[in-house]
Design a protein around this motif. Structure first.
Motif, PDB file in Angstrom:
ATOM      1  N   GLN A   1       0.829  -1.210   0.000  1.00 34.88           N
ATOM      2  CA  GLN A   1       0.000   0.000   0.000  1.00 34.88           C
ATOM      3  C   GLN A   1       0.862   1.257   0.000  1.00 34.88           C
ATOM      4  O   GLN A   1       1.765   1.411   0.815  1.00 34.88           O
TER       5      GLN A   1
ATOM      6  N   PHE B   1       0.531   5.664  -1.739  1.00 34.89           N
ATOM      7  CA  PHE B   1      -0.202   6.627  -2.547  1.00 34.89           C
ATOM      8  C   PHE B   1       0.392   6.674  -3.957  1.00 34.89           C
ATOM      9  O   PHE B   1       1.543   6.334  -4.187  1.00 34.89           O
TER      10      PHE B   1
ATOM     11  N   VAL C   1      -5.470   3.415  -4.312  1.00 31.93           N
ATOM     12  CA  VAL C   1      -5.260   4.266  -3.145  1.00 31.93           C
ATOM     13  C   VAL C   1      -5.347   3.404  -1.888  1.00 31.93           C
ATOM     14  O   VAL C   1      -6.052   2.391  -1.859  1.00 31.93           O
TER      15      VAL C   1
ATOM     16  N   LEU D   1      -6.129   1.990   1.946  1.00 31.73           N
ATOM     17  CA  LEU D   1      -7.304   1.914   2.806  1.00 31.73           C
ATOM     18  C   LEU D   1      -6.989   0.985   3.968  1.00 31.73           C
ATOM     19  O   LEU D   1      -6.048   0.191   3.910  1.00 31.73           O
TER      20      LEU D   1
ATOM     21  N   THR E   1     -11.748   5.188   4.820  1.00 35.35           N
ATOM     22  CA  THR E   1     -10.368   5.447   4.393  1.00 35.35           C
ATOM     23  C   THR E   1     -10.234   5.335   2.881  1.00 35.35           C
ATOM     24  O   THR E   1      -9.456   6.071   2.267  1.00 35.35           O
TER      25      THR E   1
ATOM     26  N   SER F   1      -9.012   8.533   0.720  1.00 34.90           N
ATOM     27  CA  SER F   1      -7.804   8.340  -0.079  1.00 34.90           C
ATOM     28  C   SER F   1      -8.066   8.554  -1.565  1.00 34.90           C
ATOM     29  O   SER F   1      -7.190   9.028  -2.297  1.00 34.90           O
TER      30      SER F   1
ATOM     31  N   SER G   1      -7.202  11.722  -3.396  1.00 40.01           N
ATOM     32  CA  SER G   1      -5.824  12.041  -3.787  1.00 40.01           C
ATOM     33  C   SER G   1      -5.602  11.872  -5.291  1.00 40.01           C
ATOM     34  O   SER G   1      -4.612  12.357  -5.841  1.00 40.01           O
TER      35      SER G   1
END
Length: 451
Positions: free
Chosen positions: A77, A79, A93, A95, A112, A116, A119
């Motif tokens: 995980q 971004f 994204v 979570l 989440t 996210s 973004s």
């Protein structure tokens, strides 16, 4: 095979340019908390259909973790990670990975992702329309915000009707917390549904409820879900049992499926060696159900099976069971196992009232019993047991006709693509920031995941 292209490219806001929306070829964003390689067929099906129609598609989704509640091997995980699956750019994204029944943990998982997903906003600014797979409904929050800030229209695919799917699930109990949550959800849902340029309901009953709640009928269409057709072989009419009865339940072993009633009804045939009930799947109640069936001579638990293995079981079954508890909201629900059974030409025995019962009765594609009523279900079993192979084959042919006429992948996705195209066409031209070109995949490798 699914091709993955991996990137950790950062946004480069200096590339942002103002541009008017294009005509003709459109940019459609598919927003879904779930996507391949997770076994959720609807968002990938819609994405593929939109791409085949000649439009550009990009997906905004989370990191794969369902159904086991664990991050898939090969993923980490972070971004701003993108990959390409079957020629479609997929933005992932982070979570909170969780599949617990605990309310706070489920809420964290849902919210989440929603936060996210924002973004990825620079990558969707030139979108003509957003298709939001609203399961859970919170997954559509980014579409709501993009519409408010940038005027991007969105279409909601409503699979589960909220707030009932939350408040009737038992996740929040039955006391004041549940009631407060219901009131808050209704306030938000009025805006989420009300501002949507289109609503896709999975049954006529759901459409009626949405219209009764004040949402515009001209923006709400019925599109039935479809089966995983690649994993299904149609059952031959001459393969139904000459003697006895072979029943199959393939699906979630949860609280809402009313499988306690199924086992209780099957118990009445313990002395009948021609009666066989196979239960495939897993879930929260698996241990309890195994205990309830302990000592039964005619009930077998097969565990979790692949789609392909379930398809093979259809070829052996005389009827598939489609059962749910007697909760009003389920009268507008069409469980996915129904489409799979119908597509395979296997008739059903169902306790799901409302739309499912109406379809099965209209097409004579099975037998309808009362929910949470072991006596009624046992009588349905007896009726099926006494049917000839010819009668069962006729119901199986009717089941396949029902699927072909109302639920096929081609029929349903073409309706969704037409709806998205219509929404984009009707929307007023707007000025937007051009999507960031640097948010793009840069390197290749093969995921080895089957499409």
């Amino acid at each position: 095979m699914m091709k993955r292209i991996v990137s950790n490219a950062l946004f480069n806001t200096s590339n942002g340019l103002f541009a008017t929306r294009r005509r003709g070829k459109r940019h459609v964003v598919v927003l879904s908390q779930f996507y391949r390689p997770e076994p959720h067929k609807f968002p990938p099906g819609v994405a593929a259909a939109v791409a085949e129609a000649g439009h550009r598609v990009s997906v905004v989704t989370g990191y794969p973790n369902r159904p086991g509640g664990k991050l898939y091997s090969g993923y980490r995980q972070r971004f701003r990670f993108s990959e390409v699956i079957d020629g479609i750019v997929v933005h992932r994204v982070p979570l909170v990975v969780n599949h617990s029944r605990k309310a706070l943990e489920r809420v964290a998982n849902f919210l989440t992702f929603s936060m996210s997903a924002l973004s990825v906003t620079p990558a969707v600014l030139d979108a003509d329309v957003v298709y939001a797979y609203a399961t859970p409904a919170t997954a559509a929050i980014p579409a709501q915000i993009w519409h408010k800030l940038f005027g991007i229209p969105y279409v909601l695919h409503v699979q589960d009707l909220w707030p009932e799917s939350v408040t009737d699930s038992g996740m929040l109990g039955t006391g004041p917390v549940n009631r407060v949550a219901a009131a808050m959800l209704r306030f938000w849902l009025d805006r989420l549904y009300g501002n949507a340029a289109g609503l896709i309901a999975i049954s006529p009953g759901m459409q009626r409820l949405l219209v009764e709640r004040g949402y515009r009928e001209d923006r709400c269409a019925v599109v039935y879900n479809w089966a995983a057709e690649h994993a299904i072989t149609v059952k031959s009419g001459d393969s139904f049992s000459n003697n006895g009865l072979r029943l199959l339940y393939a699906g979630n072993l949860g609280r809402m499926q009313d499988l306690e009633t199924v086992i209780s009804a099957a118990r009445r045939f313990d002395e009948n060696t021609d009666f066989q009930l196979d239960i495939a799947g897993g879930g929260l109640l698996e241990d309890d159900l195994r205990a309830a069936a302990a000592g039964s001579s005619n009930t077998r638990f097969l565990g979790k099976l692949s789609l392909e293995d379930v398809g093979k079981r259809y070829l052996e079954a005389d009827f598939q069971l489609v059962t749910l508890k007697d909760i009003p909201i389920f009268r507008t629900t069409v469980p996915s196992k129904l489409q799979s059974s119908l597509a395979a030409g296997v008739p059903v025995i169902t306790t799901v009232q409302g739309d499912v019962a109406d379809l099965i009765t209209q097409y004579d594609a099975g037998i309808v019993a009362e929910p949470e009523n072991a006596e009624s279900l046992a009588q349905a079993f007896k009726t099926a047991l006494n049917m000839s192979p010819t009668q069962r084959a006729r119901m199986g042919a009717n089941a396949q006709r029902l699927y072909a006429e109302k639920m096929s992948h081609a029929s349903s996705t073409s309706k969704i693509v037409a709806m998205l195209d219509g929404v984009a066409s009707r929307s007023a031209p707007r000025k937007t920031l051009e999507a960031n070109a640097s948010y793009a995949p840069t390197s290749h490798h093969d995921s080895g995941v089957k499409a």
